[in-house]
Design a protein around this motif. Structure first.
Motif, PDB file in Angstrom:
ATOM      1  N   TYR A 281      27.035  48.474 -14.822  1.00 42.80           N
ATOM      2  CA  TYR A 281      27.424  47.346 -13.986  1.00 42.80           C
ATOM      3  C   TYR A 281      27.074  47.535 -12.517  1.00 42.80           C
ATOM      4  N   VAL A 282      26.319  48.585 -12.203  1.00 41.50           N
ATOM      5  CA  VAL A 282      25.960  48.865 -10.814  1.00 41.50           C
ATOM      6  C   VAL A 282      24.536  48.369 -10.558  1.00 41.50           C
ATOM      7  N   ALA A 283      24.374  47.568  -9.510  1.00 41.26           N
ATOM      8  CA  ALA A 283      23.061  47.031  -9.154  1.00 41.26           C
ATOM      9  C   ALA A 283      22.803  47.277  -7.675  1.00 41.26           C
ATOM     10  N   GLN A 284      21.552  47.517  -7.330  1.00 40.67           N
ATOM     11  CA  GLN A 284      21.184  47.802  -5.954  1.00 40.67           C
ATOM     12  C   GLN A 284      20.996  46.509  -5.174  1.00 40.67           C
ATOM     13  N   LEU A 285      21.713  46.413  -4.061  1.00 40.46           N
ATOM     14  CA  LEU A 285      21.595  45.255  -3.178  1.00 40.46           C
ATOM     15  C   LEU A 285      20.454  45.460  -2.188  1.00 40.46           C
ATOM     16  N   ASN A 286      20.434  46.611  -1.548  1.00 42.17           N
ATOM     17  CA  ASN A 286      19.361  46.972  -0.618  1.00 42.17           C
ATOM     18  C   ASN A 286      19.288  48.490  -0.561  1.00 42.17           C
ATOM     19  N   SER A 287      18.549  49.045   0.378  1.00 41.98           N
ATOM     20  CA  SER A 287      18.368  50.500   0.416  1.00 41.98           C
ATOM     21  C   SER A 287      19.649  51.262   0.736  1.00 41.98           C
ATOM     22  N   ARG A 288      20.660  50.578   1.284  1.00 39.56           N
ATOM     23  CA  ARG A 288      21.903  51.260   1.662  1.00 39.56           C
ATOM     24  C   ARG A 288      23.125  50.833   0.855  1.00 39.56           C
ATOM     25  N   ARG A 289      23.060  49.716   0.169  1.00 37.01           N
ATOM     26  CA  ARG A 289      24.240  49.173  -0.521  1.00 37.01           C
ATOM     27  C   ARG A 289      23.966  48.886  -1.993  1.00 37.01           C
ATOM     28  N   TRP A 290      25.013  49.122  -2.783  1.00 35.11           N
ATOM     29  CA  TRP A 290      24.993  48.858  -4.217  1.00 35.11           C
ATOM     30  C   TRP A 290      26.198  47.982  -4.531  1.00 35.11           C
ATOM     31  N   LEU A 291      26.153  47.275  -5.652  1.00 39.87           N
ATOM     32  CA  LEU A 291      27.260  46.431  -6.092  1.00 39.87           C
ATOM     33  C   LEU A 291      27.760  46.924  -7.445  1.00 39.87           C
ATOM     34  N   ASP A 292      29.079  47.090  -7.557  1.00 42.93           N
ATOM     35  CA  ASP A 292      29.698  47.476  -8.826  1.00 42.93           C
ATOM     36  C   ASP A 292      30.321  46.229  -9.441  1.00 42.93           C
TER      37      ASP A 292
ATOM     38  N   GLY B 118      21.569  27.218 -24.489  1.00 48.45           N
ATOM     39  CA  GLY B 118      21.792  28.091 -25.635  1.00 48.45           C
ATOM     40  C   GLY B 118      21.026  29.401 -25.567  1.00 48.45           C
ATOM     41  N   GLU B 119      20.066  29.501 -24.648  1.00 50.32           N
ATOM     42  CA  GLU B 119      19.254  30.709 -24.517  1.00 50.32           C
ATOM     43  C   GLU B 119      20.016  31.781 -23.725  1.00 50.32           C
ATOM     44  N   GLU B 120      19.846  33.038 -24.152  1.00 55.39           N
ATOM     45  CA  GLU B 120      20.477  34.147 -23.430  1.00 55.39           C
ATOM     46  C   GLU B 120      19.699  34.445 -22.152  1.00 55.39           C
ATOM     47  N   LEU B 121      20.432  34.689 -21.068  1.00 58.15           N
ATOM     48  CA  LEU B 121      19.815  35.072 -19.805  1.00 58.15           C
ATOM     49  C   LEU B 121      19.528  36.564 -19.832  1.00 58.15           C
ATOM     50  N   THR B 122      18.336  36.948 -19.371  1.00 62.86           N
ATOM     51  CA  THR B 122      17.956  38.355 -19.336  1.00 62.86           C
ATOM     52  C   THR B 122      17.257  38.662 -18.022  1.00 62.86           C
ATOM     53  N   VAL B 123      17.317  39.932 -17.629  1.00 64.50           N
ATOM     54  CA  VAL B 123      16.677  40.392 -16.401  1.00 64.50           C
ATOM     55  C   VAL B 123      16.118  41.783 -16.678  1.00 64.50           C
ATOM     56  N   THR B 124      15.096  42.181 -15.954  1.00 63.30           N
ATOM     57  CA  THR B 124      14.542  43.519 -16.102  1.00 63.30           C
ATOM     58  C   THR B 124      15.349  44.475 -15.243  1.00 63.30           C
ATOM     59  N   TYR B 125      15.991  45.442 -15.892  1.00 60.37           N
ATOM     60  CA  TYR B 125      16.762  46.435 -15.149  1.00 60.37           C
ATOM     61  C   TYR B 125      15.793  47.337 -14.403  1.00 60.37           C
ATOM     62  N   ARG B 126      16.153  47.711 -13.202  1.00 61.11           N
ATOM     63  CA  ARG B 126      15.273  48.569 -12.422  1.00 61.11           C
ATOM     64  C   ARG B 126      16.036  49.603 -11.611  1.00 61.11           C
ATOM     65  N   HIS B 127      17.240  49.915 -11.998  1.00 55.71           N
ATOM     66  CA  HIS B 127      18.017  50.908 -11.252  1.00 55.71           C
ATOM     67  C   HIS B 127      17.838  52.296 -11.858  1.00 55.71           C
TER      68      HIS B 127
ATOM     69  N   ARG C  12       5.722  43.164 -25.865  1.00 54.18           N
ATOM     70  CA  ARG C  12       5.250  44.131 -24.878  1.00 54.18           C
ATOM     71  C   ARG C  12       6.402  44.968 -24.303  1.00 54.18           C
ATOM     72  N   CYS C  13       7.325  45.352 -25.133  1.00 55.08           N
ATOM     73  CA  CYS C  13       8.471  46.150 -24.695  1.00 55.08           C
ATOM     74  C   CYS C  13       7.987  47.499 -24.171  1.00 55.08           C
ATOM     75  N   ARG C  14       8.541  47.928 -23.031  1.00 54.21           N
ATOM     76  CA  ARG C  14       8.124  49.204 -22.453  1.00 54.21           C
ATOM     77  C   ARG C  14       8.838  50.390 -23.098  1.00 54.21           C
ATOM     78  N   GLY C  15       9.830  50.123 -23.960  1.00 52.38           N
ATOM     79  CA  GLY C  15      10.466  51.166 -24.753  1.00 52.38           C
ATOM     80  C   GLY C  15      11.632  51.877 -24.122  1.00 52.38           C
ATOM     81  N   THR C  16      11.901  51.635 -22.850  1.00 45.85           N
ATOM     82  CA  THR C  16      13.012  52.319 -22.201  1.00 45.85           C
ATOM     83  C   THR C  16      13.601  51.442 -21.104  1.00 45.85           C
ATOM     84  N   LEU C  17      14.881  51.652 -20.828  1.00 42.62           N
ATOM     85  CA  LEU C  17      15.535  50.950 -19.731  1.00 42.62           C
ATOM     86  C   LEU C  17      15.348  51.700 -18.420  1.00 42.62           C
ATOM     87  N   ARG C  18      15.487  53.027 -18.460  1.00 43.68           N
ATOM     88  CA  ARG C  18      15.495  53.824 -17.243  1.00 43.68           C
ATOM     89  C   ARG C  18      14.914  55.208 -17.515  1.00 43.68           C
TER      90      ARG C  18
END
Length: 165
Positions: free
Chosen positions: A81-92, A131-140, A155-161
């Motif tokens: 549940y943690v996402a990067q906001l910018n180079s100094r801040r993250w959101l939980d 009805g479609e599920e929302l998805t995003v590419t994780y990059r943390h 074209r799945c890259r096979g890993t999240l992180r």
């Protein structure tokens, strides 16, 4: 009939299902009608209840603001549940989240991240149908291990992180 066992995080940590109270979309953060429900991708997901045109702001990712050091201290069972906001801040998103924290990963996502005036927003990459599920590419980054991706796209890259240390 017995309840199914709690899902296990890679490495053995048990994940508890979020309470119904936390499985809600904050209407102040969402720009379209959205709903959290069971997902075929992973546990729970966010679904569109109406068509969303391409290039529109869909929802703001909200949560407790953390420094890099605070975000790094969160255990692997909670970093989902943690996402990067910018180079100094993250959101939980587990603390004060808008419901966007339940958006699952896909290598062919229909949303993209944008930082707008110190707010982390999710915009539609293409038209999203009701009805479609929302998805995003994780990059943390992840501290511990490579996690397999189960999005199922061609074209799945096979890993999240990937491992950092």
């Amino acid at each position: 009939m017995e309840a199914p066992p709690a899902p296990r995080w890679p490495g053995g940590c048990e994940m508890k299902a979020p309470s119904p109270k936390t499985r809600q979309i904050n209407p102040k953060s969402a720009y379209y009608h959205l709903q959290i429900r069971r997902s075929l991708l992973h546990r729970y997901g966010v679904f569109a209840l109406q068509d969303i045109p391409r290039g529109r702001r869909v929802i703001e990712y909200t949560g407790k603001r953390l420094t890099f050091e605070q975000a790094w201290k969160i255990g692997p069972q909670k970093d989902r549940y943690v996402a990067q906001l910018n180079s100094r801040r993250w959101l939980d998103g587990s603390s004060g989240g808008s419901g966007a924290q339940f958006i699952n990963h896909s290598c062919n996502s229909n949303l993209l991240w944008r930082c707008v005036r110190n707010h982390l927003m999710l915009f539609s990459r293409r038209k999203i149908r009701a009805g479609e599920e929302l998805t995003v590419t994780y990059r943390h980054p992840v501290k511990l291990r490579r996690l397999p991706c189960r999005c199922g796209v061609r074209r799945c890259r096979g890993t999240l992180r990937f491992i950092l240390s």
